[in-house]
Design a protein around this motif. Structure first.
Motif, mmCIF file in Angstrom:
data_model
loop_
_atom_site.group_PDB
_atom_site.id
_atom_site.type_symbol
_atom_site.label_atom_id
_atom_site.label_comp_id
_atom_site.label_asym_id
_atom_site.label_seq_id
_atom_site.Cartn_x
_atom_site.Cartn_y
_atom_site.Cartn_z
ATOM 1 N N UNK A 106 5.469 5.159 4.312
ATOM 2 C CA UNK A 106 5.888 6.481 4.505
ATOM 3 C C UNK A 106 7.581 6.245 4.406
ATOM 4 N N UNK A 107 8.128 7.480 4.069
ATOM 5 C CA UNK A 107 9.429 7.618 4.245
ATOM 6 C C UNK A 107 10.022 8.832 5.330
ATOM 7 N N UNK A 133 0.882 -1.178 -0.119
ATOM 8 C CA UNK A 133 0.008 -0.149 0.055
ATOM 9 C C UNK A 133 0.837 1.318 -0.024
ATOM 10 N N UNK A 134 0.794 2.191 -0.978
ATOM 11 C CA UNK A 134 1.829 3.233 -1.135
ATOM 12 C C UNK A 134 0.789 4.269 -0.201
ATOM 13 N N UNK A 144 20.267 16.992 2.386
ATOM 14 C CA UNK A 144 19.228 16.051 1.898
ATOM 15 C C UNK A 144 18.226 15.742 2.610
ATOM 16 N N UNK A 145 17.652 16.845 3.029
ATOM 17 C CA UNK A 145 16.558 16.870 4.037
ATOM 18 C C UNK A 145 15.180 16.367 3.364
ATOM 19 N N UNK A 146 15.055 16.280 2.222
ATOM 20 C CA UNK A 146 13.859 15.916 1.404
ATOM 21 C C UNK A 146 14.316 14.824 0.304
ATOM 22 N N UNK A 147 13.308 13.973 0.319
ATOM 23 C CA UNK A 147 13.551 12.710 -0.816
ATOM 24 C C UNK A 147 12.281 12.833 -1.723
ATOM 25 N N UNK A 179 5.703 8.420 -2.160
ATOM 26 C CA UNK A 179 5.480 8.243 -0.956
ATOM 27 C C UNK A 179 5.840 9.407 0.042
ATOM 28 N N UNK A 180 4.894 9.509 0.900
ATOM 29 C CA UNK A 180 4.744 10.741 2.032
ATOM 30 C C UNK A 180 6.104 10.681 2.911
ATOM 31 N N UNK A 181 6.595 11.766 3.000
ATOM 32 C CA UNK A 181 7.779 11.893 3.958
ATOM 33 C C UNK A 181 7.247 12.348 5.191
ATOM 34 N N UNK A 182 7.789 11.645 6.257
ATOM 35 C CA UNK A 182 7.185 12.096 7.726
ATOM 36 C C UNK A 182 8.272 12.288 8.567
ATOM 37 N N UNK A 183 8.142 13.108 9.713
ATOM 38 C CA UNK A 183 9.036 13.448 10.678
ATOM 39 C C UNK A 183 8.871 12.326 11.839
ATOM 40 N N UNK A 184 7.836 11.710 11.922
ATOM 41 C CA UNK A 184 7.580 11.003 13.148
ATOM 42 C C UNK A 184 6.945 9.654 12.552
#
Length: 148
Positions: A32-33, A27-28, A42-45, A54-59
């Motif tokens: 999460x990434x 499931x996409x 390279x803070x974002x991917x 894919x959604x990038x999350x901090x937690x």
């Protein structure tokens, strides 16, 4: 876990391919990434799976423990303390009973402290976090010996 964005994209593609080979679909929406890097450039991917980003999350929550991008365990401690408070409340009749302090302490150390410290081996604990967990533990111990 990948050492670079390219490696992570490669591993994500392999995961999707292997799952497809067994008739499974990843499931996409639920994937999460989270980037955990000292290199802030390279803070974002831009990792994608099956053409969908894919959604990038901090937690993120993994096996009951909250992992954070900044290696800070404050959020996890803020989750663990209410869960431990609930366990203390569930055993309230035991704390009020006339059983020995040693028995109460064993009951406290087994299920209650286990809930508080679950996953602590991965924590990067700051002095303030340590004070917070110690203060909470002291509050619980006072409850065991009936000191308001």
């Amino acid at each position: 876990m990948g050492g670079s964005v390219t490696k992570l994209q490669h591993l994500t593609n392999r995961l999707a391919a292997r799952a497809s080979a067994y008739g499974l679909e990843v499931s996409t929406e639920n994937s999460k990434v989270m980037v955990n890097s000292k290199n802030t450039t390279s803070a974002t991917t831009n990792i994608s799976m099956n053409g969908e980003p894919l959604e990038e999350v901090s937690r993120s929550k993994y096996m009951g423990a909250t992992l954070s991008k900044d290696d800070n365990c404050t959020a996890e401690i803020c989750i663990r303390i209410p869960a431990t408070t609930a366990a203390m409340a569930w055993l309230n009749m035991v704390w009020k009973s006339n059983i020995s302090f040693q028995t109460k302490l064993k009951l406290f150390r087994s299920p209650v402290v286990s809930i508080l410290l679950y996953g602590c081996e991965t924590w990067t604990q700051l002095a303030d976090d340590e004070r917070k967990t110690q203060a909470f533990e002291n509050k619980c111990l006072r409850k065991l010996i009936r000191i308001p």
